[in-house]
Design a protein around this motif. Sequence first.
Motif, PDB file in Angstrom:
ATOM      1  N   SER A 159      30.288 -20.707  52.770  1.00  0.00           N
ATOM      2  CA  SER A 159      29.137 -19.937  53.233  1.00  0.00           C
ATOM      3  C   SER A 159      29.522 -18.490  53.548  1.00  0.00           C
ATOM      4  N   TYR A 173      26.497 -21.173  64.493  1.00  0.00           N
ATOM      5  CA  TYR A 173      25.238 -21.771  64.933  1.00  0.00           C
ATOM      6  C   TYR A 173      24.009 -21.075  64.357  1.00  0.00           C
ATOM      7  N   ASN A 174      23.980 -19.764  64.373  1.00  0.00           N
ATOM      8  CA  ASN A 174      22.777 -19.041  63.948  1.00  0.00           C
ATOM      9  C   ASN A 174      22.599 -19.008  62.440  1.00  0.00           C
ATOM     10  N   GLN A 175      23.679 -18.770  61.716  1.00  0.00           N
ATOM     11  CA  GLN A 175      23.576 -18.602  60.265  1.00  0.00           C
ATOM     12  C   GLN A 175      23.858 -19.893  59.492  1.00  0.00           C
ATOM     13  N   LYS A 201      21.886 -23.077  61.439  1.00  0.00           N
ATOM     14  CA  LYS A 201      20.470 -22.759  61.696  1.00  0.00           C
ATOM     15  C   LYS A 201      20.000 -23.386  63.019  1.00  0.00           C
ATOM     16  N   GLN A 202      20.886 -23.361  64.021  1.00  0.00           N
ATOM     17  CA  GLN A 202      20.573 -23.833  65.368  1.00  0.00           C
ATOM     18  C   GLN A 202      20.872 -22.691  66.333  1.00  0.00           C
ATOM     19  N   PRO A 203      19.950 -21.751  66.504  1.00  0.00           N
ATOM     20  CA  PRO A 203      20.224 -20.594  67.361  1.00  0.00           C
ATOM     21  C   PRO A 203      20.664 -21.002  68.765  1.00  0.00           C
TER      22      PRO A 203
END
Length: 117
Positions: A13, A80-82, A85-87
């Motif tokens: 990623s 987490y954010n990218q 996808k759990q901000p």
Amino acid sequence: MASSPFLNEVRTSIRVRGMSIRTEKTYIYWIRFFIRYNHCRHPTEMGAAEVVDFLGHLATERNVAVNTQRIALNALAYLYNQFLKQPLGDLESSMPPSHNGCLKCSWRLKSLISSRR
């Protein structure tokens, strides 16, 4: 050294996003450290509380520099954010009083010193 399939996915990623190889190595290091600190629990089972605890550990037990804490936070924010996808949300409000502001202590110290002059 063999890496887990999860870390290989994170690595892929990072590469797809065109980040530098140094950023990739640094992020993988901090993500692996975070996972091991939390007794090899999968990051999807954890959240902001574990991130805050980890950053507090870095600040208080390992005595790492503020910039090192920021790098670790950036790696976990990416995870987490990218990637997941759990901000994480607002980490500052999750920090206990003993850890609150660990990442901001350098500018507070500078303002304190300058106000005493």
